[in-house]
Design an enzyme around this catalytic site. Structure first.
Site, PDB file in Angstrom:
ATOM      1  N   GLU A  12       0.820  -1.223   0.000  1.00 49.39           N
ATOM      2  CA  GLU A  12       0.000   0.000   0.000  1.00 49.39           C
ATOM      3  C   GLU A  12       0.849   1.267   0.000  1.00 49.39           C
ATOM      4  O   GLU A  12       0.332   2.364  -0.102  1.00 49.39           O
ATOM      5  CB  GLU A  12      -0.903   0.015   1.248  1.00 49.39           C
ATOM      6  CG  GLU A  12      -2.063  -0.957   1.211  1.00 49.39           C
ATOM      7  CD  GLU A  12      -1.730  -2.319   1.811  1.00 49.39           C
ATOM      8  OE1 GLU A  12      -0.535  -2.691   1.828  1.00 49.39           O
ATOM      9  OE2 GLU A  12      -2.661  -3.004   2.272  1.00 49.39           O
ATOM     10  N   TRP A  62       3.059 -13.485   2.085  1.00 49.04           N
ATOM     11  CA  TRP A  62       1.925 -13.692   2.999  1.00 49.04           C
ATOM     12  C   TRP A  62       1.242 -15.039   2.798  1.00 49.04           C
ATOM     13  O   TRP A  62       1.077 -15.489   1.680  1.00 49.04           O
ATOM     14  CB  TRP A  62       0.848 -12.643   2.749  1.00 49.04           C
ATOM     15  CG  TRP A  62       1.164 -11.246   3.110  1.00 49.04           C
ATOM     16  CD1 TRP A  62       1.114 -10.175   2.272  1.00 49.04           C
ATOM     17  CD2 TRP A  62       1.530 -10.734   4.397  1.00 49.04           C
ATOM     18  NE1 TRP A  62       1.429  -9.038   2.965  1.00 49.04           N
ATOM     19  CE2 TRP A  62       1.689  -9.356   4.264  1.00 49.04           C
ATOM     20  CE3 TRP A  62       1.746 -11.317   5.642  1.00 49.04           C
ATOM     21  CZ2 TRP A  62       2.049  -8.544   5.320  1.00 49.04           C
ATOM     22  CZ3 TRP A  62       2.100 -10.512   6.698  1.00 49.04           C
ATOM     23  CH2 TRP A  62       2.257  -9.149   6.536  1.00 49.04           C
TER      24      TRP A  62
HETATM   25  P1  AMP Z   1       3.623  -6.411   2.018  1.00 50.09           P
HETATM   26  O1  AMP Z   1       2.494  -5.510   1.710  1.00 50.09           O
HETATM   27  O2  AMP Z   1       3.417  -7.813   1.602  1.00 50.09           O
HETATM   28  O3  AMP Z   1       4.907  -5.845   1.520  1.00 50.09           O
HETATM   29  O4  AMP Z   1       3.763  -6.507   3.597  1.00 50.09           O
HETATM   30  C1  AMP Z   1       3.858  -5.362   4.396  1.00 50.09           C
HETATM   31  C2  AMP Z   1       4.051  -5.781   5.824  1.00 50.09           C
HETATM   32  O5  AMP Z   1       5.266  -6.522   5.962  1.00 50.09           O
HETATM   33  C3  AMP Z   1       4.190  -4.628   6.788  1.00 50.09           C
HETATM   34  O6  AMP Z   1       2.942  -4.102   7.178  1.00 50.09           O
HETATM   35  C4  AMP Z   1       4.927  -5.306   7.951  1.00 50.09           C
HETATM   36  O7  AMP Z   1       4.033  -6.029   8.781  1.00 50.09           O
HETATM   37  C5  AMP Z   1       5.827  -6.305   7.243  1.00 50.09           C
HETATM   38  N1  AMP Z   1       7.190  -5.742   7.087  1.00 50.09           N
HETATM   39  C6  AMP Z   1       7.715  -5.168   5.997  1.00 50.09           C
HETATM   40  N2  AMP Z   1       8.999  -4.806   6.219  1.00 50.09           N
HETATM   41  C7  AMP Z   1       9.281  -5.145   7.499  1.00 50.09           C
HETATM   42  C8  AMP Z   1      10.433  -5.026   8.343  1.00 50.09           C
HETATM   43  N3  AMP Z   1      11.567  -4.485   7.919  1.00 50.09           N
HETATM   44  N4  AMP Z   1      10.333  -5.493   9.612  1.00 50.09           N
HETATM   45  C9  AMP Z   1       9.191  -6.048  10.069  1.00 50.09           C
HETATM   46  N5  AMP Z   1       8.083  -6.200   9.319  1.00 50.09           N
HETATM   47  C10 AMP Z   1       8.112  -5.751   8.053  1.00 50.09           C
END
Ligand code: AMP
Length: 548
Positions: free
Chosen positions: A332, A450
């Site tokens: 997002e 995910w």
């Molecule tokens: P996505 O939209 O699949 O890229 O996932 C986003 C989510 O991944 C975020 O809201 C976080 O919960 C997790 N996330 C992304 N980068 C990190 C990071 N460096 N450390 C911890 N969680 C992360």
């Protein structure tokens, strides 16, 4: 009084025009699905992207229509990034790791007209072609000589290199409103179906400027960038655009993401910057350590998508002299939100204290505003010990999902500003460094991808012997997290672990199937009857998954 400067829309095609004119000789190197190494220049990229733009016009594609890709990181995928968006259509990058059912759902929802695919995904295409409602053409991203005989059954099949050859490289990139949609990426929702995030030319260009900055991904014409992060996941964190903006050499790994193949490419192409999820780096580190190797050119690697383990930061830094940039973002958010670049005072710290800072997700890049709020929605000050829900706003952050899916996602503050609730729980220190402490969402993140826990629970609940099922993330040494299914059996019913796991076959992608099942007498429920997964996670926090 208005300023008196030129009005020039921020369009993705302008990146390509710039790269061709000012960095025309710079190389783009790809490991191909065909198995060999392909190399050409930005000049050739631009010419082939124009040929492909002509081909898309020839296929009758209108402004804003969606063109899907199912492809690895490579030069043909890059050509589509520019040909599709540049010509005014919308590039829809599909995630090939999804189950065919989900691909059909997403392609139908996006109303994809043309679908380009790498040959590795031929079996997947065979499973979905004929079931999607809107796809008119399936384009195999190869030369005709490489097309396997069994592809012939796919209706409306075309060959990528035929399209390139049949079309002229004269093409004037159209000029249109910079707010027009440029690309589309679906995020797996925690509830219900995946939701589409529709980026614009303007949001993409602003994100590209920010991503290239020295305190962000720090990319220049002198870099050779190898994005391990897939081009099907949030535009490979924007690196295909950063390449054209900066004139950096681009190196694409194709389907070969194992430690050995990546290391060979890092060395042979003298890569200076890379980016990917922690799981990928585990494989790479294991390979270099086991073989006593060193990196001769690597300076920095961006690690994000899930939390970077502190030990990995230290191994990269102390053993290999590679600086880790821990970054955080979301589909997002295009995706960049924070990068853990150090400030002057951190450079004075001893190594241990500096690594403690580097293991945080970092500070906001200009363009992203972030805050944490307590349960009543009140903002918590930077430097408070308490964690809160993380909210963000900015010009490359989603305003609403494609086709209004899920209603209005934003929270409006007293000043009338909309904030996007990230679903992450974090602290922000006095220097503005954000640290994720928890995830309010219950999805499971396996190897950076995910897995929707609700989908898995719904399947388990459909089994006749299951009364209640919860799927939670259990720690896994390789994949970070893997699904553990917690099940309450119906009174008097009997079912084994193996029978339950077999029940998932064919219903979800293989890698979504839970690793193990734990039978319990009861699952804790909250006041509104919802399962309290946080309590379950606590109960199973030391659970050892079978590793075979
Ligand atoms: P996505 O939209 O699949 O890229 O996932 C986003 C989510 O991944 C975020 O809201 C976080 O919960 C997790 N996330 C992304 N980068 C990190 C990071 N460096 N450390 C911890 N969680 C992360």
């Amino acid at each position: 009084m208005l300023g008196q400067m030129m009005q020039q829309p921020l369009l993705i095609s302008s990146l390509l025009v710039h790269a061709e004119r000012h960095h025309g000789e710079r190389e783009i190197v790809s490991r191909r699905v065909e198995g060999d190494i392909h190399r050409y220049t930005y000049r050739e990229l631009a010419a082939r992207a124009r040929r492909m733009a002509n081909a898309l016009t020839g296929l009758g594609l209108a402004m804003s229509e969606r063109v899907a890709t199912l492809a690895w990181n490579g030069y043909r995928h890059l050509e589509l990034y520019y040909a599709v968006s540049g010509s005014g259509a919308v590039l829809h990058t599909l995630n090939p790791r999804l189950h065919p059912e989900q691909i059909v759902y997403i392609a139908d929802h996006a109303e994809d007209q043309v679908l380009f695919f790498d040959l590795s995904f031929l079996p997947l295409i065979a499973a979905v072609a004929g079931r999607t409602k809107t796809v008119r053409h399936w384009v195999a991203m190869c030369a005709r000589a490489h097309l396997p005989a069994d592809a012939a059954g796919i209706p409306g099949l075309l060959c990528y290199e035929d399209l390139i050859e049949a079309n002229h490289d004269r093409y004037d990139w159209p000029v249109f409103d910079e707010n027009s949609a440029s690309s589309l990426c679906y995020t797996s929702g925690t509830t219900g179906n995946p939701k589409g995030v529709l980026y614009s030319h303007r949001s993409t260009l602003l994100h590209t400027y920010a991503a290239a900055l020295p305190d962000a991904l720090n990319c220049s014409a002198n870099d050779a960038i190898l994005p391990v992060v897939p081009m099907f996941h949030v535009n490979a964190w924007g690196l295909p655009y950063v390449g054209c903006m900066t004139g950096a050499k681009l190196v694409f790994p194709g389907p070969a993401l194992d430690g050995k193949s990546l290391y060979e490419l890092f060395e042979s192409e003298q890569v200076t910057v890379s980016a990917g999820v922690p799981t990928v780096w585990q494989g790479l580190l294991a390979h270099v350590q086991a073989n006593g190797l060193k990196f001769s050119s690597m300076k920095r690697t961006v690690i994000g998508g899930s939390a970077c383990p502190p030990a990995m930061l230290r191994t990269f830094g102390d053993e290999f002299g590679v600086h880790v940039l821990h970054a955080w973002g979301m589909t997002e958010m295009s995706p960049l939100g924070t990068v853990c670049s150090l400030k002057p005072r951190h450079l004075q710290m001893d190594a241990q204290a500096r690594y403690a800072v580097m293991s945080k997700q970092g500070r906001a890049v200009y363009g992203v505003d972030m805050k944490i709020v307590d349960e009543s929605g009140a903002e918590l000050p930077f430097g408070s010990e308490t964690s809160g829900e993380l909210l963000v706003r900015g010009p490359w952050i989603v305003d609403q999902y494609f086709k209004g899916e899920g209603g209005n996602p934003l929270r409006v503050d007293a000043a009338g500003h909309g904030w996007f609730p990230t679903g992450d729980v974090a602290t922000i220190d006095a220097d503005g460094y954000m640290h994720i402490t928890d995830r309010s969402k219950d999805v499971i993140k396996s190897g950076g991808e995910w897995i929707g826990s609700i989908d898995l629970e719904n399947i388990a609940m459909a089994h006749p012997a299951v009364a209640m099922a919860a799927c939670i993330a259990a720690h896994h040494p390789k994949w970070d997290e893997r699904p553990l299914l917690v099940v309450v059996k119906k009174p008097g019913a009997e079912v084994t672990k193996a029978e339950l796991l077999a029940f998932f076959e064919g219903k979800v992608a293989k890698w979504w199937v839970p690793d193990d099942v734990a039978f319990v007498d009861a699952i804790p429920l909250g006041a509104t009857g919802k399962m309290q997964k946080n309590r379950l996670r606590e109960q199973f926090k030391d659970y050892a998954l079978p590793t075979a």
